[in-house]
Scaffold this motif. Sequence first.
Motif, PDB file in Angstrom:
ATOM      1  N   TYR A  33      72.789   6.805  -0.752  1.00 53.38           N
ATOM      2  CA  TYR A  33      72.464   5.642  -1.457  1.00 53.38           C
ATOM      3  C   TYR A  33      73.358   5.108  -2.520  1.00 53.38           C
ATOM      4  O   TYR A  33      73.812   5.764  -2.817  1.00 53.38           O
ATOM      5  CB  TYR A  33      70.947   6.109  -1.855  1.00 53.38           C
ATOM      6  CG  TYR A  33      70.524   6.789  -1.372  1.00 53.38           C
ATOM      7  CD1 TYR A  33      70.713   8.562  -0.448  1.00 53.38           C
ATOM      8  CD2 TYR A  33      68.846   6.752  -1.078  1.00 53.38           C
ATOM      9  CE1 TYR A  33      69.343   9.069  -0.234  1.00 53.38           C
ATOM     10  CE2 TYR A  33      67.648   6.907   0.201  1.00 53.38           C
ATOM     11  CZ  TYR A  33      68.431   8.724   0.365  1.00 53.38           C
ATOM     12  OH  TYR A  33      67.238   9.098   0.547  1.00 53.38           O
ATOM     13  N   TYR A  35      72.998   3.331  -6.342  1.00 52.73           N
ATOM     14  CA  TYR A  35      71.319   3.113  -7.385  1.00 52.73           C
ATOM     15  C   TYR A  35      72.776   2.634  -8.422  1.00 52.73           C
ATOM     16  O   TYR A  35      73.863   3.710  -8.572  1.00 52.73           O
ATOM     17  CB  TYR A  35      70.753   4.004  -8.514  1.00 52.73           C
ATOM     18  CG  TYR A  35      69.563   4.889  -7.232  1.00 52.73           C
ATOM     19  CD1 TYR A  35      70.357   6.603  -6.047  1.00 52.73           C
ATOM     20  CD2 TYR A  35      68.924   4.450  -7.006  1.00 52.73           C
ATOM     21  CE1 TYR A  35      69.682   6.609  -5.446  1.00 52.73           C
ATOM     22  CE2 TYR A  35      67.701   5.048  -6.612  1.00 52.73           C
ATOM     23  CZ  TYR A  35      68.246   5.622  -5.482  1.00 52.73           C
ATOM     24  OH  TYR A  35      67.428   6.711  -4.734  1.00 52.73           O
ATOM     25  N   LEU A  45      67.800   1.190  -6.894  1.00 48.45           N
ATOM     26  CA  LEU A  45      68.225   1.873  -5.459  1.00 48.45           C
ATOM     27  C   LEU A  45      68.650   0.116  -5.139  1.00 48.45           C
ATOM     28  O   LEU A  45      67.841  -0.866  -5.486  1.00 48.45           O
ATOM     29  CB  LEU A  45      67.216   2.212  -4.392  1.00 48.45           C
ATOM     30  CG  LEU A  45      67.777   2.217  -2.961  1.00 48.45           C
ATOM     31  CD1 LEU A  45      68.608   3.357  -3.688  1.00 48.45           C
ATOM     32  CD2 LEU A  45      65.958   2.473  -2.223  1.00 48.45           C
ATOM     33  N   HIS A  48      70.585   1.774   1.026  1.00 54.00           N
ATOM     34  CA  HIS A  48      70.813   2.929   1.835  1.00 54.00           C
ATOM     35  C   HIS A  48      71.227   2.966   3.076  1.00 54.00           C
ATOM     36  O   HIS A  48      71.103   1.973   3.701  1.00 54.00           O
ATOM     37  CB  HIS A  48      70.501   4.096   1.237  1.00 54.00           C
ATOM     38  CG  HIS A  48      69.133   3.896   2.520  1.00 54.00           C
ATOM     39  ND1 HIS A  48      67.840   2.876   1.709  1.00 54.00           N
ATOM     40  CD2 HIS A  48      68.552   4.643   3.084  1.00 54.00           C
ATOM     41  CE1 HIS A  48      66.960   2.998   2.640  1.00 54.00           C
ATOM     42  NE2 HIS A  48      66.857   3.953   3.739  1.00 54.00           N
ATOM     43  N   GLU A  57      67.700  -3.501   0.288  1.00 46.89           N
ATOM     44  CA  GLU A  57      66.783  -3.344  -0.910  1.00 46.89           C
ATOM     45  C   GLU A  57      66.768  -4.971  -1.399  1.00 46.89           C
ATOM     46  O   GLU A  57      67.401  -6.104  -1.600  1.00 46.89           O
ATOM     47  CB  GLU A  57      66.692  -2.799  -2.019  1.00 46.89           C
ATOM     48  CG  GLU A  57      66.519  -1.085  -2.077  1.00 46.89           C
ATOM     49  CD  GLU A  57      64.988  -0.734  -1.290  1.00 46.89           C
ATOM     50  OE1 GLU A  57      64.333  -1.564  -2.227  1.00 46.89           O
ATOM     51  OE2 GLU A  57      64.761   0.103  -0.297  1.00 46.89           O
ATOM     52  N   ALA A  58      65.163  -5.686  -1.332  1.00 49.74           N
ATOM     53  CA  ALA A  58      64.353  -6.639  -0.811  1.00 49.74           C
ATOM     54  C   ALA A  58      65.304  -7.350  -2.166  1.00 49.74           C
ATOM     55  O   ALA A  58      65.464  -8.797  -2.520  1.00 49.74           O
ATOM     56  CB  ALA A  58      63.300  -7.084  -0.955  1.00 49.74           C
ATOM     57  N   LEU A 100      57.508   9.508   6.360  1.00 53.91           N
ATOM     58  CA  LEU A 100      57.423   9.743   4.203  1.00 53.91           C
ATOM     59  C   LEU A 100      57.738  10.501   3.724  1.00 53.91           C
ATOM     60  O   LEU A 100      57.698  10.555   2.978  1.00 53.91           O
ATOM     61  CB  LEU A 100      56.424   8.285   3.730  1.00 53.91           C
ATOM     62  CG  LEU A 100      55.564   7.335   3.804  1.00 53.91           C
ATOM     63  CD1 LEU A 100      53.780   7.277   3.681  1.00 53.91           C
ATOM     64  CD2 LEU A 100      56.247   6.429   3.918  1.00 53.91           C
ATOM     65  N   LEU A 102      60.618  12.068   2.498  1.00 54.35           N
ATOM     66  CA  LEU A 102      61.834  12.208   1.712  1.00 54.35           C
ATOM     67  C   LEU A 102      62.301  13.900   0.530  1.00 54.35           C
ATOM     68  O   LEU A 102      61.394  14.210   0.396  1.00 54.35           O
ATOM     69  CB  LEU A 102      61.738  11.068   0.737  1.00 54.35           C
ATOM     70  CG  LEU A 102      62.897  10.284   0.189  1.00 54.35           C
ATOM     71  CD1 LEU A 102      63.772  10.103   1.456  1.00 54.35           C
ATOM     72  CD2 LEU A 102      63.096   9.772  -0.910  1.00 54.35           C
TER      73      LEU A 102
ATOM     74  N   ASN B  91      58.771   8.464  -3.825  1.00 53.61           N
ATOM     75  CA  ASN B  91      59.084   8.073  -2.591  1.00 53.61           C
ATOM     76  C   ASN B  91      59.112   7.162  -2.470  1.00 53.61           C
ATOM     77  O   ASN B  91      57.807   6.608  -2.915  1.00 53.61           O
ATOM     78  CB  ASN B  91      59.576   9.331  -1.335  1.00 53.61           C
ATOM     79  CG  ASN B  91      58.383   9.139  -0.142  1.00 53.61           C
ATOM     80  OD1 ASN B  91      56.890   9.255  -1.392  1.00 53.61           O
ATOM     81  ND2 ASN B  91      58.255   8.353   0.513  1.00 53.61           N
ATOM     82  N   SER B  93      60.153   2.290  -2.382  1.00 50.67           N
ATOM     83  CA  SER B  93      61.010   2.225  -2.985  1.00 50.67           C
ATOM     84  C   SER B  93      60.225   0.627  -3.589  1.00 50.67           C
ATOM     85  O   SER B  93      59.660   0.425  -2.370  1.00 50.67           O
ATOM     86  CB  SER B  93      62.376   1.810  -2.349  1.00 50.67           C
ATOM     87  OG  SER B  93      62.280   0.855  -1.608  1.00 50.67           O
ATOM     88  N   GLY B  95      61.535  -2.305  -3.525  1.00 53.70           N
ATOM     89  CA  GLY B  95      61.251  -3.604  -1.865  1.00 53.70           C
ATOM     90  C   GLY B  95      60.785  -3.093  -0.788  1.00 53.70           C
ATOM     91  O   GLY B  95      60.975  -4.063   0.157  1.00 53.70           O
ATOM     92  N   GLY B  97      60.790  -0.146   1.589  1.00 55.73           N
ATOM     93  CA  GLY B  97      61.538   0.866   1.512  1.00 55.73           C
ATOM     94  C   GLY B  97      60.968   2.460   1.332  1.00 55.73           C
ATOM     95  O   GLY B  97      60.431   2.445   0.735  1.00 55.73           O
ATOM     96  N   ALA B  98      60.820   3.323   2.663  1.00 58.17           N
ATOM     97  CA  ALA B  98      60.172   4.677   2.349  1.00 58.17           C
ATOM     98  C   ALA B  98      61.282   5.255   2.312  1.00 58.17           C
ATOM     99  O   ALA B  98      61.161   6.739   1.797  1.00 58.17           O
ATOM    100  CB  ALA B  98      59.327   4.547   3.653  1.00 58.17           C
ATOM    101  N   ASP B  99      62.973   5.023   2.405  1.00 61.31           N
ATOM    102  CA  ASP B  99      63.685   5.903   2.435  1.00 61.31           C
ATOM    103  C   ASP B  99      64.042   6.380   0.849  1.00 61.31           C
ATOM    104  O   ASP B  99      64.577   7.671   0.454  1.00 61.31           O
ATOM    105  CB  ASP B  99      64.615   6.052   2.702  1.00 61.31           C
ATOM    106  CG  ASP B  99      64.437   5.987   4.762  1.00 61.31           C
ATOM    107  OD1 ASP B  99      64.848   5.428   5.211  1.00 61.31           O
ATOM    108  OD2 ASP B  99      63.367   7.042   4.656  1.00 61.31           O
ATOM    109  N   GLY B 100      64.360   5.343   0.033  1.00 63.27           N
ATOM    110  CA  GLY B 100      64.418   5.226  -0.705  1.00 63.27           C
ATOM    111  C   GLY B 100      64.152   5.592  -2.602  1.00 63.27           C
ATOM    112  O   GLY B 100      62.422   6.833  -2.160  1.00 63.27           O
ATOM    113  N   LEU B 101      64.101   5.822  -3.324  1.00 67.62           N
ATOM    114  CA  LEU B 101      63.149   6.843  -3.968  1.00 67.62           C
ATOM    115  C   LEU B 101      63.024   6.160  -5.300  1.00 67.62           C
ATOM    116  O   LEU B 101      63.697   4.959  -5.997  1.00 67.62           O
ATOM    117  CB  LEU B 101      64.514   7.928  -4.845  1.00 67.62           C
ATOM    118  CG  LEU B 101      63.654   9.252  -4.551  1.00 67.62           C
ATOM    119  CD1 LEU B 101      64.697  10.778  -4.955  1.00 67.62           C
ATOM    120  CD2 LEU B 101      62.420   9.842  -3.513  1.00 67.62           C
TER     121      LEU B 101
END
Lengths: 116, 113
Positions: A33, A35, A45, A48, A57-58, A100, A102, B91, B93, B95, B97-101
């Motif tokens: 990732y 950040y 973020l 990643h 990220e959007a 989900l 993580l 967890n 994000s 945006g 995504g499920a993989d981000g924190l």
Amino acid sequence: DAMVIQNPRYQVTQFGKPVTLSCSQTLNHNVMYWYQQKSSQAPKLLFHYYDKDFNNEADTPDNFQSRRPNTSFCFLDIRSPGLGDAAMYLCATSRGGTGLILREQYFGPGTRLTVT
Amino acid sequence: RKEVEQDPGPFNVPEGATVAFNCTYSNSASQSFFWYRQDCRKEPKLLMSVYSSGNEDGRFTAQLNRASQYISLLIRDSKLSDSATYLCVVNGSPGGGADGLTFGKGTHLIIQP
């Protein structure tokens, strides 16, 4: 010791001059990732890699790009840094979870970017 | 509504006291929760994961309340070295995504001698 390494620790670049930050890891984690953290703010973020799959990220500006040539290395490229891009850039890794769930992330020491 | 919300503090607490922080999160689908500690100008470091049943690690206890969507951190017998910013992390994000924190802005704790 297994760890996440970032180079350089401090980077000064000029407005508009491309810069690359690097991250390497010896944890053999499949997820890496990037950040961005500005003063007194939470880490944000940018994107990643889950193995070789890139996930942006959007709201990450197009000015930020990333490359992951292999499991151990990941790069952050800022194509045309602006004054607002001055920040701490943190690299983190984790073992990918399923769905989900993580797993915890491990952070490198960060690269503090100054834009003049 | 913010994704992850924390009282920024600072919390000024005498050494030896017990202190507790709460954190609320907005994504009801979140499954993973953590507390990280960040010292000034350093990277975040994992303090503990937060499990549904709650968990304890020495002087630190974390609890999860899914119904009310908050997690808590309790520090007993606080030490001077506990002074730091404590980041609540969930967890998922912004945006999508499920993989981000998603990090809260952190609660600043100052332990006073």
